[in-house]
Design an enzyme around this catalytic site. Sequence first.
Site: not given
Length: 235
Positions: A204, A20, A87, A43, A90, A217, A24
Amino acid sequence: MTIHIDAAPGDIAETVLLPGDPYRAKWAAEHFLSDVRQVNAVRGMLGFTGFWQGHRVTFQGSGMGMPSLSIYVNELIRTYDAQTLIRIGSCGAMQSHVGLRDVILAMTATTLSSPSASIFRDVNFAPCADWSLLRAAAAAAESHDVPTHVGGIYSSDTFYDERPDLNEQMVRHGILGVEMEAAELYTLAARYGRRALAVLTVSDHLETGEALHHDLRERSFSDMVEIALEAAFAE
Protein backbone atom coordinates in the site's frame (compact mmCIF):
# COMPACT_ATOMS: atom_id res chain seq x y z
CA MET A 1 11.76 -26.82 22.77
CA THR A 2 11.04 -23.30 23.97
CA ILE A 3 7.98 -21.59 25.41
CA HIS A 4 6.81 -20.49 21.95
CA ILE A 5 8.40 -23.04 19.59
CA ASP A 6 7.83 -26.76 20.11
CA ALA A 7 10.31 -27.90 17.47
CA ALA A 8 12.68 -30.66 18.54
CA PRO A 9 16.46 -30.13 18.48
CA GLY A 10 17.60 -30.16 14.86
CA ASP A 11 14.14 -29.33 13.46
CA ILE A 12 15.03 -25.71 12.72
CA ALA A 13 17.38 -24.90 9.84
CA GLU A 14 20.27 -22.46 10.17
CA THR A 15 18.48 -20.28 7.60
CA VAL A 16 15.08 -18.99 8.72
CA LEU A 17 12.68 -16.85 6.70
CA LEU A 18 10.23 -14.90 8.83
CA PRO A 19 6.86 -13.80 7.47
CA GLY A 20 4.67 -12.14 10.05
CA ASP A 21 1.62 -14.16 9.04
CA PRO A 22 1.89 -17.87 9.95
CA TYR A 23 -0.32 -18.78 6.99
CA ARG A 24 2.16 -17.08 4.69
CA ALA A 25 4.80 -19.33 6.23
CA LYS A 26 2.62 -22.31 5.31
CA TRP A 27 2.00 -21.00 1.78
CA ALA A 28 5.70 -20.29 1.18
CA ALA A 29 6.79 -23.68 2.49
CA GLU A 30 4.29 -25.48 0.25
CA HIS A 31 5.29 -23.49 -2.84
CA PHE A 32 9.06 -23.30 -2.46
CA LEU A 33 10.29 -26.24 -0.39
CA SER A 34 10.53 -29.97 -0.92
CA ASP A 35 10.30 -32.64 1.80
CA VAL A 36 8.41 -30.16 3.96
CA ARG A 37 7.22 -30.91 7.46
CA GLN A 38 5.58 -28.75 10.09
CA VAL A 39 7.87 -28.11 13.06
CA ASN A 40 5.86 -25.61 15.11
CA ALA A 41 2.22 -24.89 15.91
CA VAL A 42 2.34 -23.27 19.37
CA ARG A 43 -0.34 -20.55 19.56
CA GLY A 44 -1.00 -21.09 15.85
CA MET A 45 2.36 -19.53 14.90
CA LEU A 46 3.20 -22.11 12.26
CA GLY A 47 6.72 -23.16 11.30
CA PHE A 48 7.89 -25.47 8.50
CA THR A 49 11.25 -26.92 7.51
CA GLY A 50 12.22 -28.35 4.14
CA PHE A 51 14.68 -27.98 1.28
CA TRP A 52 15.13 -25.35 -1.42
CA GLN A 53 17.54 -26.41 -4.18
CA GLY A 54 19.26 -28.74 -1.73
CA HIS A 55 19.53 -26.12 1.03
CA ARG A 56 17.72 -26.62 4.32
CA VAL A 57 15.31 -23.78 5.14
CA THR A 58 12.75 -22.98 7.83
CA PHE A 59 9.77 -20.68 7.34
CA GLN A 60 8.57 -19.49 10.75
CA GLY A 61 5.77 -17.02 11.40
CA SER A 62 6.85 -14.18 13.67
CA GLY A 63 3.59 -12.37 14.38
CA MET A 64 2.87 -8.66 14.13
CA GLY A 65 5.12 -6.03 15.67
CA MET A 66 8.56 -5.94 17.25
CA PRO A 67 7.63 -7.50 20.62
CA SER A 68 6.28 -10.59 18.87
CA LEU A 69 9.20 -10.88 16.47
CA SER A 70 11.64 -10.41 19.36
CA ILE A 71 10.25 -13.50 21.11
CA TYR A 72 10.67 -15.75 18.08
CA VAL A 73 14.06 -14.43 16.98
CA ASN A 74 15.50 -14.70 20.49
CA GLU A 75 14.35 -18.32 20.73
CA LEU A 76 15.45 -19.19 17.18
CA ILE A 77 18.94 -17.87 17.88
CA ARG A 78 19.48 -18.83 21.51
CA THR A 79 17.91 -22.30 21.46
CA TYR A 80 18.04 -23.40 17.80
CA ASP A 81 21.23 -21.57 16.72
CA ALA A 82 19.70 -19.90 13.66
CA GLN A 83 22.45 -18.11 11.73
CA THR A 84 20.65 -16.28 8.90
CA LEU A 85 17.27 -14.63 9.53
CA ILE A 86 15.39 -12.85 6.75
CA ARG A 87 12.13 -11.03 7.30
CA ILE A 88 9.75 -11.38 4.34
CA GLY A 89 6.71 -9.17 4.63
CA SER A 90 4.70 -6.24 3.39
CA CYS A 91 5.22 -2.54 3.92
CA GLY A 92 3.68 0.80 3.11
CA ALA A 93 5.52 3.07 0.68
CA MET A 94 6.47 6.55 1.87
CA GLN A 95 8.12 7.97 -1.27
CA SER A 96 6.42 8.97 -4.52
CA HIS A 97 8.91 7.03 -6.67
CA VAL A 98 8.15 3.76 -4.86
CA GLY A 99 5.26 1.86 -6.42
CA LEU A 100 2.90 -0.91 -5.42
CA ARG A 101 4.46 -4.39 -5.78
CA ASP A 102 7.97 -2.91 -5.74
CA VAL A 103 10.46 -4.57 -3.42
CA ILE A 104 12.29 -2.66 -0.71
CA LEU A 105 15.56 -4.00 0.68
CA ALA A 106 16.00 -2.40 4.09
CA MET A 107 19.56 -1.19 4.50
CA THR A 108 18.71 0.49 7.81
CA ALA A 109 15.67 0.53 10.09
CA THR A 110 14.70 3.64 12.03
CA THR A 111 12.37 3.34 15.02
CA LEU A 112 10.96 5.33 17.92
CA SER A 113 11.23 2.36 20.26
CA SER A 114 11.75 -1.38 20.30
CA PRO A 115 12.00 -4.17 22.89
CA SER A 116 15.77 -3.60 22.86
CA ALA A 117 15.67 0.18 23.25
CA SER A 118 16.06 0.22 27.03
CA ILE A 119 19.46 -1.49 27.06
CA PHE A 120 21.09 1.33 25.08
CA ARG A 121 20.19 4.08 27.60
CA ASP A 122 21.04 7.40 25.90
CA VAL A 123 22.53 5.88 22.74
CA ASN A 124 20.55 5.91 19.50
CA PHE A 125 21.69 2.56 18.11
CA ALA A 126 21.53 2.35 14.30
CA PRO A 127 20.26 -1.12 13.23
CA CYS A 128 21.36 -2.18 9.76
CA ALA A 129 21.23 -5.17 7.43
CA ASP A 130 23.99 -7.67 6.84
CA TRP A 131 25.97 -6.44 3.85
CA SER A 132 26.46 -9.84 2.21
CA LEU A 133 22.71 -10.52 2.29
CA LEU A 134 21.83 -7.03 1.11
CA ARG A 135 24.24 -7.20 -1.81
CA ALA A 136 23.05 -10.68 -2.83
CA ALA A 137 19.38 -9.68 -2.57
CA ALA A 138 19.94 -6.65 -4.78
CA ALA A 139 21.61 -8.85 -7.39
CA ALA A 140 18.79 -11.41 -7.20
CA ALA A 141 16.14 -8.72 -7.62
CA GLU A 142 17.95 -7.32 -10.64
CA SER A 143 18.22 -10.77 -12.24
CA HIS A 144 14.45 -11.24 -11.84
CA ASP A 145 13.75 -7.75 -13.21
CA VAL A 146 11.82 -6.82 -10.06
CA PRO A 147 11.59 -3.05 -9.37
CA THR A 148 13.68 -2.69 -6.23
CA HIS A 149 14.70 0.09 -3.86
CA VAL A 150 17.55 -0.09 -1.35
CA GLY A 151 17.64 2.27 1.61
CA GLY A 152 16.22 3.15 4.99
CA ILE A 153 12.84 2.07 6.32
CA TYR A 154 10.84 2.96 9.42
CA SER A 155 9.79 0.24 11.90
CA SER A 156 6.73 1.55 13.70
CA ASP A 157 5.30 0.10 16.89
CA THR A 158 1.78 1.24 15.94
CA PHE A 159 -0.36 0.18 12.99
CA TYR A 160 -3.08 2.81 13.34
CA ASP A 161 -0.70 5.74 13.47
CA GLU A 162 -1.87 9.16 14.67
CA ARG A 163 1.39 11.01 14.09
CA PRO A 164 1.18 12.59 10.62
CA ASP A 165 3.97 14.95 11.66
CA LEU A 166 6.27 12.00 12.23
CA ASN A 167 5.42 10.48 8.86
CA GLU A 168 6.20 13.82 7.24
CA GLN A 169 9.69 13.74 8.75
CA MET A 170 10.24 10.17 7.59
CA VAL A 171 9.33 11.18 4.04
CA ARG A 172 11.47 14.31 4.29
CA HIS A 173 14.49 12.24 5.30
CA GLY A 174 14.17 9.72 2.48
CA ILE A 175 12.62 6.78 4.33
CA LEU A 176 11.34 4.38 1.69
CA GLY A 177 8.60 2.57 3.58
CA VAL A 178 7.08 1.66 6.92
CA GLU A 179 6.61 -1.74 8.55
CA MET A 180 6.67 -3.06 12.12
CA GLU A 181 9.51 -5.55 12.71
CA ALA A 182 12.87 -4.99 11.01
CA ALA A 183 14.54 -2.68 13.54
CA GLU A 184 14.32 -5.29 16.30
CA LEU A 185 15.43 -8.08 13.94
CA TYR A 186 18.54 -6.10 12.97
CA THR A 187 19.31 -5.23 16.59
CA LEU A 188 19.10 -8.85 17.74
CA ALA A 189 21.22 -10.01 14.82
CA ALA A 190 23.90 -7.47 15.79
CA ARG A 191 23.74 -8.58 19.44
CA TYR A 192 24.22 -12.25 18.64
CA GLY A 193 26.50 -11.94 15.62
CA ARG A 194 24.00 -13.29 13.06
CA ARG A 195 23.05 -12.27 9.53
CA ALA A 196 19.75 -10.46 9.01
CA LEU A 197 17.85 -8.75 6.21
CA ALA A 198 14.33 -7.49 5.56
CA VAL A 199 12.94 -8.04 2.07
CA LEU A 200 9.64 -6.20 1.79
CA THR A 201 6.87 -5.99 -0.79
CA VAL A 202 5.01 -2.68 -1.09
CA SER A 203 1.36 -3.52 -0.47
CA ASP A 204 0.00 0.00 0.00
CA HIS A 205 1.04 3.63 -0.35
CA LEU A 206 0.74 6.16 2.45
CA GLU A 207 0.81 9.11 0.06
CA THR A 208 -1.72 7.96 -2.56
CA GLY A 209 -3.88 5.60 -0.51
CA GLU A 210 -3.47 2.84 -3.10
CA ALA A 211 -3.44 -0.76 -1.94
CA LEU A 212 -2.93 -4.15 -3.56
CA HIS A 213 -5.77 -6.59 -4.05
CA HIS A 214 -5.28 -9.88 -2.21
CA ASP A 215 -4.46 -11.82 -5.41
CA LEU A 216 -1.72 -9.38 -6.40
CA ARG A 217 -0.26 -9.49 -2.90
CA GLU A 218 0.24 -13.25 -3.24
CA ARG A 219 1.99 -12.90 -6.61
CA SER A 220 4.29 -10.18 -5.27
CA PHE A 221 5.01 -12.25 -2.17
CA SER A 222 6.35 -14.97 -4.47
CA ASP A 223 8.89 -12.54 -5.97
CA MET A 224 10.00 -11.54 -2.51
CA VAL A 225 10.50 -15.12 -1.31
CA GLU A 226 12.61 -15.99 -4.37
CA ILE A 227 14.83 -12.96 -3.76
CA ALA A 228 15.25 -13.87 -0.09
CA LEU A 229 16.11 -17.50 -0.79
CA GLU A 230 18.64 -16.63 -3.49
CA ALA A 231 20.26 -14.07 -1.19
CA ALA A 232 20.48 -16.50 1.70
CA PHE A 233 22.46 -19.03 -0.32
CA ALA A 234 24.44 -16.81 -2.66
CA GLU A 235 28.09 -17.79 -2.93
